[in-house]
Motif scaffolding. Structure first.
Motif, PDB file in Angstrom:
ATOM      1  N   ALA A  51       0.786  -1.228   0.000  1.00 43.82           N
ATOM      2  CA  ALA A  51       0.000   0.000   0.000  1.00 43.82           C
ATOM      3  C   ALA A  51       0.820   1.282   0.000  1.00 43.82           C
ATOM      4  CB  ALA A  51      -0.945   0.002   1.207  1.00 43.82           C
ATOM      5  N   GLY A  52       2.012   1.277   0.605  1.00 40.07           N
ATOM      6  CA  GLY A  52       2.789   2.502   0.667  1.00 40.07           C
ATOM      7  C   GLY A  52       2.183   3.514   1.626  1.00 40.07           C
ATOM      8  N   PRO A  53       2.663   4.756   1.591  1.00 46.29           N
ATOM      9  CA  PRO A  53       2.215   5.781   2.545  1.00 46.29           C
ATOM     10  C   PRO A  53       0.941   6.514   2.133  1.00 46.29           C
ATOM     11  CG  PRO A  53       3.998   6.648   1.209  1.00 46.29           C
ATOM     12  CD  PRO A  53       3.833   5.215   0.801  1.00 46.29           C
ATOM     13  N   GLY A  54       0.448   6.257   0.915  1.00 46.05           N
ATOM     14  CA  GLY A  54      -0.812   6.865   0.497  1.00 46.05           C
ATOM     15  C   GLY A  54      -0.700   8.221  -0.159  1.00 46.05           C
ATOM     16  N   VAL A  55       0.527   8.733  -0.327  1.00 46.78           N
ATOM     17  CA  VAL A  55       0.706  10.052  -0.928  1.00 46.78           C
ATOM     18  C   VAL A  55       2.138  10.165  -1.435  1.00 46.78           C
ATOM     19  CG1 VAL A  55       1.485  11.230   1.179  1.00 46.78           C
ATOM     20  CG2 VAL A  55       0.225  12.526  -0.568  1.00 46.78           C
ATOM     21  N   TYR A  56       2.353  11.101  -2.363  1.00 48.08           N
ATOM     22  CA  TYR A  56       3.697  11.400  -2.876  1.00 48.08           C
ATOM     23  C   TYR A  56       4.042  12.843  -2.516  1.00 48.08           C
ATOM     24  CZ  TYR A  56       3.186   7.075  -5.482  1.00 48.08           C
ATOM     25  OH  TYR A  56       3.008   5.747  -5.815  1.00 48.08           O
ATOM     26  N   THR A  57       5.328  13.134  -2.418  1.00 49.71           N
ATOM     27  CA  THR A  57       5.752  14.463  -1.979  1.00 49.71           C
ATOM     28  C   THR A  57       5.304  15.561  -2.926  1.00 49.71           C
ATOM     29  OG1 THR A  57       7.909  14.125  -3.065  1.00 49.71           O
ATOM     30  CG2 THR A  57       7.759  13.613  -0.711  1.00 49.71           C
ATOM     31  N   SER A  63      -1.879   4.570  -4.144  1.00 48.29           N
ATOM     32  CA  SER A  63      -2.888   3.648  -4.656  1.00 48.29           C
ATOM     33  C   SER A  63      -4.078   3.419  -3.713  1.00 48.29           C
ATOM     34  CB  SER A  63      -2.234   2.317  -5.032  1.00 48.29           C
ATOM     35  OG  SER A  63      -1.548   1.740  -3.949  1.00 48.29           O
ATOM     36  N   PRO A  64      -3.905   3.319  -2.380  1.00 50.40           N
ATOM     37  CA  PRO A  64      -5.093   3.114  -1.541  1.00 50.40           C
ATOM     38  C   PRO A  64      -6.072   4.287  -1.599  1.00 50.40           C
ATOM     39  CG  PRO A  64      -3.071   2.607  -0.322  1.00 50.40           C
ATOM     40  CD  PRO A  64      -2.661   3.314  -1.573  1.00 50.40           C
ATOM     41  N   ILE A  65      -5.535   5.487  -1.707  1.00 45.05           N
ATOM     42  CA  ILE A  65      -6.399   6.676  -1.809  1.00 45.05           C
ATOM     43  C   ILE A  65      -7.034   6.747  -3.200  1.00 45.05           C
ATOM     44  CG2 ILE A  65      -6.515   9.167  -1.517  1.00 45.05           C
ATOM     45  CD1 ILE A  65      -5.831   7.587   1.025  1.00 45.05           C
ATOM     46  N   VAL A  66      -6.300   6.325  -4.211  1.00 47.50           N
ATOM     47  CA  VAL A  66      -6.871   6.237  -5.565  1.00 47.50           C
ATOM     48  C   VAL A  66      -8.074   5.300  -5.569  1.00 47.50           C
ATOM     49  CG1 VAL A  66      -6.462   5.402  -7.916  1.00 47.50           C
ATOM     50  CG2 VAL A  66      -4.740   6.817  -6.787  1.00 47.50           C
ATOM     51  N   VAL A  67      -7.927   4.153  -4.925  1.00 48.40           N
ATOM     52  CA  VAL A  67      -9.040   3.198  -4.843  1.00 48.40           C
ATOM     53  C   VAL A  67     -10.238   3.837  -4.133  1.00 48.40           C
ATOM     54  CG1 VAL A  67      -9.811   1.017  -3.828  1.00 48.40           C
ATOM     55  CG2 VAL A  67      -7.542   1.171  -4.876  1.00 48.40           C
ATOM     56  N   SER A  68      -9.992   4.457  -3.001  1.00 50.47           N
ATOM     57  CA  SER A  68     -11.077   5.042  -2.209  1.00 50.47           C
ATOM     58  C   SER A  68     -11.799   6.151  -2.972  1.00 50.47           C
ATOM     59  CB  SER A  68     -10.526   5.585  -0.892  1.00 50.47           C
ATOM     60  OG  SER A  68      -9.935   4.561  -0.135  1.00 50.47           O
ATOM     61  N   LEU A  85     -11.805  -2.392   1.859  1.00 50.10           N
ATOM     62  CA  LEU A  85     -10.463  -2.104   1.360  1.00 50.10           C
ATOM     63  C   LEU A  85      -9.445  -2.473   2.435  1.00 50.10           C
ATOM     64  CD1 LEU A  85      -8.385  -0.933  -0.613  1.00 50.10           C
ATOM     65  CD2 LEU A  85      -8.968   1.353   0.248  1.00 50.10           C
ATOM     66  N   ILE A  86      -8.613  -3.458   2.140  1.00 52.44           N
ATOM     67  CA  ILE A  86      -7.606  -3.935   3.081  1.00 52.44           C
ATOM     68  C   ILE A  86      -6.235  -3.493   2.588  1.00 52.44           C
ATOM     69  CG2 ILE A  86      -6.565  -5.974   4.153  1.00 52.44           C
ATOM     70  CD1 ILE A  86      -9.221  -7.425   3.684  1.00 52.44           C
ATOM     71  N   CYS A  87      -5.483  -2.822   3.440  1.00 49.55           N
ATOM     72  CA  CYS A  87      -4.181  -2.272   3.059  1.00 49.55           C
ATOM     73  C   CYS A  87      -3.073  -2.898   3.900  1.00 49.55           C
ATOM     74  CB  CYS A  87      -4.157  -0.752   3.251  1.00 49.55           C
ATOM     75  SG  CYS A  87      -5.425   0.133   2.323  1.00 49.55           S
ATOM     76  N   LEU A  88      -2.033  -3.356   3.236  1.00 53.34           N
ATOM     77  CA  LEU A  88      -0.861  -3.892   3.922  1.00 53.34           C
ATOM     78  C   LEU A  88       0.374  -3.129   3.473  1.00 53.34           C
ATOM     79  CD1 LEU A  88       0.336  -6.159   5.767  1.00 53.34           C
ATOM     80  CD2 LEU A  88       0.818  -7.420   3.657  1.00 53.34           C
ATOM     81  N   GLU A  89       1.179  -2.720   4.426  1.00 54.90           N
ATOM     82  CA  GLU A  89       2.445  -2.027   4.157  1.00 54.90           C
ATOM     83  C   GLU A  89       3.490  -2.554   5.134  1.00 54.90           C
ATOM     84  OE1 GLU A  89       5.718   0.019   3.508  1.00 54.90           O
ATOM     85  OE2 GLU A  89       4.035  -0.026   2.090  1.00 54.90           O
ATOM     86  N   GLU A  90       4.697  -2.739   4.638  1.00 56.72           N
ATOM     87  CA  GLU A  90       5.744  -3.356   5.451  1.00 56.72           C
ATOM     88  C   GLU A  90       6.317  -2.421   6.503  1.00 56.72           C
ATOM     89  OE1 GLU A  90      10.016  -5.681   4.767  1.00 56.72           O
ATOM     90  OE2 GLU A  90       8.828  -4.970   3.048  1.00 56.72           O
ATOM     91  N   ARG A  91       6.469  -1.129   6.187  1.00 59.04           N
ATOM     92  CA  ARG A  91       7.176  -0.223   7.088  1.00 59.04           C
ATOM     93  C   ARG A  91       6.224   0.523   8.020  1.00 59.04           C
ATOM     94  NH1 ARG A  91      11.944   2.978   4.074  1.00 59.04           N
ATOM     95  NH2 ARG A  91      11.091   4.555   5.502  1.00 59.04           N
ATOM     96  N   PRO A  92       6.542   0.547   9.324  1.00 61.95           N
ATOM     97  CA  PRO A  92       5.674   1.231  10.291  1.00 61.95           C
ATOM     98  C   PRO A  92       5.496   2.714  10.001  1.00 61.95           C
ATOM     99  CG  PRO A  92       7.195  -0.237  11.429  1.00 61.95           C
ATOM    100  CD  PRO A  92       7.630  -0.195   9.999  1.00 61.95           C
TER     101      PRO A  92
END
Length: 230
Positions: A51-57, A63-68, A85-92
């Motif tokens: 999923a990533g952080p949900g935004v770019y600088t 992509s999760p926000i695009v889906v929503s 919508l289920i989101c998984l991201e590796e980094r806290p």
């Protein structure tokens, strides 16, 4: 900072043309998928497994926000069933940023967002599948598979994502990396699990970049058909 370092080091990074094209494809596909599935079934699930952080600088949504937003702004939204919508991201750190981005969206009773604790696709695939189907194998599930590394999405896991009768996978196929590294010593240890077999080697005699990339795509898709799900 080089692109690979930026992706590795930063919580949020700048988008690029590839990302923008990918999200355009997502929007078009999701418009059709949602219009077809969510007007026919009482609920369905989308799993964003990277999923990533949900935004770019530079501003574009992840992509999760695009889906929503595609769901909430769809012309048939009022006739839709529920979307999980289920989101998984590796980094806290990216999980926390993703939560902040979702907090900016208006809530909807038809959209249930579940941001999972940090983890990897390999570790969580079975758990994600159980959450996505909610005890019903026939629940339609669309998986978004867009990893940073080839080894993060072996074909064995992609096959598991297609276990249900209405499961689909929208996969980013790394044709540039496949073309560049396919003949590097030792890279076969990554290529073979990624393709689910050694049939990828049939594409390596191609010398022209475009032809080799197309051959890799054909090999991947063809093996998926032979495995029972294309």
């Amino acid at each position: 900072m080089r692109r690979v370092e930026e992706l590795r080091e930063r919580t949020v990074w700048k988008s690029d043309p590839h990302t923008q094209v990918k999200h355009l494809v997502y929007r078009h596909y999701l418009q059709c998928w949602m219009g077809k599935i969510l007007q026919k079934f009482p609920e369905a699930t989308i799993v964003d497994a990277f999923a990533g952080p949900g935004v770019y600088t530079d501003g574009p949504p992840g992509s999760p926000i695009v889906v929503s937003k595609t769901f909430l702004e769809h012309t048939a939204y009022r006739r839709f069933g529920r979307l999980n919508l289920i989101c998984l991201e590796e980094r806290p750190d990216r999980v926390e940023e993703l939560k902040r981005q979702f907090a900016k969206l208006a809530p909807s009773p038809q959209l249930k967002v579940s941001i999972q604790p940090p983890g990897t696709f390999a570790e969580r695939q079975a758990q994600l599948s159980a959450l996505a189907h909610r005890g019903r194998a026939e629940t339609p599930v669309l998986w978004l598979i867009d990893p940073f590394r080839l080894k993060s999405a072996p074909f064995s896991l992609i096959r598991q994502c297609l276990a249900g009768p209405r499961d689909e996978v929208l996969l980013t196929l790394f044709t540039n990396e496949l073309h560049r590294f396919c003949q590097r010593e030792g890279f076969d240890k990554t290529m073979t699990p990624y393709f689910g077999g050694e049939h990828w080697q049939a594409a390596t005699p191609e010398r022209r970049a475009g032809a080799r990339k197309e051959a890799f795509a054909t090999a991947y898709h063809g093996f998926g058909d032979q495995s029972g799900r294309g």
